[in-house]
Motif scaffolding. Structure first.
Motif, PDB file in Angstrom:
ATOM      1  N   SER A  67       0.779  -1.201  -0.023  1.00 25.08           N
ATOM      2  CA  SER A  67      -0.088   0.045   0.160  1.00 25.08           C
ATOM      3  C   SER A  67       0.970   1.580   0.144  1.00 25.08           C
ATOM      4  O   SER A  67       0.427   2.265  -0.237  1.00 25.08           O
ATOM      5  CB  SER A  67      -0.905   0.147   1.307  1.00 25.08           C
ATOM      6  OG  SER A  67      -0.184   0.297   2.296  1.00 25.08           O
ATOM      7  N   LEU A  68       2.044   1.193   0.192  1.00 17.37           N
ATOM      8  CA  LEU A  68       2.866   2.381   0.357  1.00 17.37           C
ATOM      9  C   LEU A  68       3.588   3.149  -1.006  1.00 17.37           C
ATOM     10  O   LEU A  68       3.924   3.988  -1.251  1.00 17.37           O
ATOM     11  CB  LEU A  68       4.246   2.009   1.049  1.00 17.37           C
ATOM     12  CG  LEU A  68       3.959   1.966   2.695  1.00 17.37           C
ATOM     13  CD1 LEU A  68       5.088   1.270   3.499  1.00 17.37           C
ATOM     14  CD2 LEU A  68       3.569   3.152   3.495  1.00 17.37           C
ATOM     15  N   ALA A  72       0.145   1.940  -6.885  1.00 12.21           N
ATOM     16  CA  ALA A  72      -0.092   0.554  -6.535  1.00 12.21           C
ATOM     17  C   ALA A  72      -1.627   0.399  -5.625  1.00 12.21           C
ATOM     18  O   ALA A  72      -2.409  -0.045  -5.866  1.00 12.21           O
ATOM     19  CB  ALA A  72       0.959  -0.459  -5.983  1.00 12.21           C
ATOM     20  N   MET A  73      -1.450   1.615  -4.825  1.00  9.92           N
ATOM     21  CA  MET A  73      -2.389   1.484  -3.768  1.00  9.92           C
ATOM     22  C   MET A  73      -3.586   2.185  -4.511  1.00  9.92           C
ATOM     23  O   MET A  73      -4.932   1.767  -4.169  1.00  9.92           O
ATOM     24  CB  MET A  73      -2.058   2.470  -2.385  1.00  9.92           C
ATOM     25  CG  MET A  73      -3.130   2.629  -1.498  1.00  9.92           C
ATOM     26  SD  MET A  73      -3.407   1.040  -0.658  1.00  9.92           S
ATOM     27  CE  MET A  73      -5.364   0.964  -1.089  1.00  9.92           C
ATOM     28  N   ALA A  74      -3.468   3.255  -5.327  1.00  9.22           N
ATOM     29  CA  ALA A  74      -4.780   3.661  -6.038  1.00  9.22           C
ATOM     30  C   ALA A  74      -5.265   2.721  -6.879  1.00  9.22           C
ATOM     31  O   ALA A  74      -6.446   2.747  -7.060  1.00  9.22           O
ATOM     32  CB  ALA A  74      -4.230   4.974  -7.011  1.00  9.22           C
ATOM     33  N   VAL A 145       7.763  -8.071  -5.348  1.00  9.01           N
ATOM     34  CA  VAL A 145       8.682  -7.898  -4.332  1.00  9.01           C
ATOM     35  C   VAL A 145       8.169  -7.872  -3.087  1.00  9.01           C
ATOM     36  O   VAL A 145       8.605  -8.504  -2.005  1.00  9.01           O
ATOM     37  CB  VAL A 145       9.571  -6.682  -4.662  1.00  9.01           C
ATOM     38  CG1 VAL A 145      10.488  -6.309  -3.638  1.00  9.01           C
ATOM     39  CG2 VAL A 145      10.442  -6.951  -5.809  1.00  9.01           C
ATOM     40  N   ALA A 146       7.195  -6.993  -2.804  1.00  8.68           N
ATOM     41  CA  ALA A 146       6.516  -7.070  -1.563  1.00  8.68           C
ATOM     42  C   ALA A 146       5.991  -8.073  -0.988  1.00  8.68           C
ATOM     43  O   ALA A 146       6.058  -8.501   0.376  1.00  8.68           O
ATOM     44  CB  ALA A 146       5.433  -5.858  -1.359  1.00  8.68           C
ATOM     45  N   ARG A 206       5.426   5.850   0.142  1.00 10.61           N
ATOM     46  CA  ARG A 206       5.048   6.912   0.936  1.00 10.61           C
ATOM     47  C   ARG A 206       3.689   6.689   1.555  1.00 10.61           C
ATOM     48  O   ARG A 206       2.790   6.130   0.788  1.00 10.61           O
ATOM     49  CB  ARG A 206       5.152   8.583   0.586  1.00 10.61           C
ATOM     50  CG  ARG A 206       4.224   8.699  -0.706  1.00 10.61           C
ATOM     51  CD  ARG A 206       4.237  10.188  -1.322  1.00 10.61           C
ATOM     52  NE  ARG A 206       3.469  10.570  -2.656  1.00 10.61           N
ATOM     53  CZ  ARG A 206       2.243  10.850  -2.398  1.00 10.61           C
ATOM     54  NH1 ARG A 206       1.658  10.997  -1.378  1.00 10.61           N
ATOM     55  NH2 ARG A 206       1.588  10.974  -3.402  1.00 10.61           N
ATOM     56  N   GLY A 207       3.242   7.127   2.600  1.00 10.80           N
ATOM     57  CA  GLY A 207       1.814   7.065   3.107  1.00 10.80           C
ATOM     58  C   GLY A 207       0.916   7.834   2.716  1.00 10.80           C
ATOM     59  O   GLY A 207       0.648   9.008   3.134  1.00 10.80           O
ATOM     60  N   THR A 208       0.013   7.701   1.593  1.00  8.08           N
ATOM     61  CA  THR A 208      -1.161   8.168   1.162  1.00  8.08           C
ATOM     62  C   THR A 208      -2.236   8.054   1.996  1.00  8.08           C
ATOM     63  O   THR A 208      -2.530   7.189   2.974  1.00  8.08           O
ATOM     64  CB  THR A 208      -1.526   7.718  -0.373  1.00  8.08           C
ATOM     65  OG1 THR A 208      -1.803   6.569  -0.283  1.00  8.08           O
ATOM     66  CG2 THR A 208      -0.185   8.013  -1.417  1.00  8.08           C
ATOM     67  N   GLN A 209      -3.274   8.782   1.937  1.00 11.26           N
ATOM     68  CA  GLN A 209      -4.545   8.826   2.541  1.00 11.26           C
ATOM     69  C   GLN A 209      -5.147   7.364   2.232  1.00 11.26           C
ATOM     70  O   GLN A 209      -5.757   6.921   3.201  1.00 11.26           O
ATOM     71  CB  GLN A 209      -5.489   9.766   2.198  1.00 11.26           C
ATOM     72  CG  GLN A 209      -6.887   9.915   3.145  1.00 11.26           C
ATOM     73  CD  GLN A 209      -6.582  10.089   4.573  1.00 11.26           C
ATOM     74  OE1 GLN A 209      -5.933  10.872   4.975  1.00 11.26           O
ATOM     75  NE2 GLN A 209      -6.889   8.916   5.429  1.00 11.26           N
ATOM     76  N   ALA A 210      -4.990   7.052   1.185  1.00 11.62           N
ATOM     77  CA  ALA A 210      -5.691   5.766   0.658  1.00 11.62           C
ATOM     78  C   ALA A 210      -5.025   4.515   1.321  1.00 11.62           C
ATOM     79  O   ALA A 210      -5.645   3.381   1.660  1.00 11.62           O
ATOM     80  CB  ALA A 210      -5.577   5.301  -0.915  1.00 11.62           C
ATOM     81  N   ALA A 211      -3.608   4.738   1.452  1.00 17.61           N
ATOM     82  CA  ALA A 211      -2.872   3.763   2.361  1.00 17.61           C
ATOM     83  C   ALA A 211      -3.308   3.548   3.774  1.00 17.61           C
ATOM     84  O   ALA A 211      -3.360   2.385   4.277  1.00 17.61           O
ATOM     85  CB  ALA A 211      -1.516   3.833   1.854  1.00 17.61           C
TER      86      ALA A 211
END
Length: 282
Positions: A67-68, A72-74, A145-146, A206-211
């Motif tokens: 999620s970072l 990818a998180m979007a 990778v994650a 980075r930490g988005t609001q979605a993450a």
């Protein structure tokens, strides 16, 4: 049937119903017993990792780490339906892992082809307006990778039979076979290249609001009955404790090394052992 066996059957049925769906027995038989060549030999490193109960911890860690990456998180937030149908998404993911790891080569090729078709339709922009495509090899490599890092770390810490050094390298190499089939371009093939790949992505994360929303959904408001939240919390806590320190602030997660190394780890071991016991004959 004894009380213990009855409890074991109920727990296994509940777990498999959530993770694999109500038709989990039929899926299991089709995947494991259909005649044909497989991508991986019985007892191979990837089968040992993906067949172990430690995957419950590794999967949670993988979702948080993935999620970072903002794009990818979007893609997950905009197209996966993880809020509206979280169990359906989990079942699709677990089926994909099971088929590619244990199923026939023909079935594995088929399920990979389906996922690639879905990826081709997933595109959009993240919250900063940066465009993304789920079929982008760079994003596919990050998700891979994650996942591989998380699954392997969980197996080494919580697995019944951790791999030796050569086995860890073999796992990364075997997982790379699936990643390339999905469209990955620069996937790691041993532990050293896996660590280098993680380092390469660090500046993009980075930490988005979605993450942060996803982390709260997974850790604070999981779609589970009250009775299941305490054992789930032990697994989730174990997954969080395995995350690198630098991930905590961006996701709004605590960092307490003494507690994580003692209470959280002991709880994680207890839950993984309970799951392993419940699923031993399923």
């Amino acid at each position: 049937m004894s009380v213990a066996e009855s409890a074991r059957t109920r727990l296994a049925t509940a777990l498999l119903g959530r993770v694999a769906g109500d038709d989990h027995r039929d899926k299991h038989d089709r995947i494991h017993f259909t005649p044909g060549d497989r991508w991986f030999e019985p007892g191979s490193a990837i089968q040992r990792v993906h067949g172990d109960a430690s995957m419950f911890v590794g999967g949670l860690r993988a979702l948080l780490l993935q999620s970072l990456h903002p794009q990818a998180m979007a893609a997950v937030a905009g197209h996966s339906g993880y809020r509206g149908d979280p169990w359906g998404r989990l079942q699709r993911t677990s089926t994909f892992l099971a088929v590619t790891t244990f199923g026939t080569a023909a079935d594995a090729e088929r399920v990979v082809g389906h996922v690639r078709e879905v990826h081709e339709r997933v595109r959009g922009k993240d919250e900063d307006g940066v465009p993304y495509r789920a079929s982008d090899p760079h994003l596919l490599d990050w998700v891979h990778v994650a996942e591989v890092d998380s699954f392997l770390r969980a197996h080494q810490l919580y697995g019944e039979n951790p791999l030796d050094e050569a086995g860890c390298d073999a796992y990364v190499a075997q997982a790379a076979v699936v990643a390339r089939k999905l469209g990955g371009a620069d996937v790691p093939t041993d532990v050293a290249s896996l660590e280098r790949a993680l380092a390469r992505y660090r500046h993009e994360l980075r930490g988005t609001q979605a993450a942060r929303d996803a982390a709260r959904f997974l850790l604070v408001h999981p779609p589970l009955p009250l009775a299941a939240r305490m054992p789930y919390g032990a697994l989730a806590g174990a997954g969080v404790a395995m995350l690198p320190r630098w991930t905590r602030r961006p996701l709004g997660l605590p960092y307490a090394p003494p507690v994580e190394a003692t209470v959280v780890r002991a709880s994680g071991h207890a839950m993984v052992r309970a799951i392993r016991w419940a699923l031993a004959d399923f």
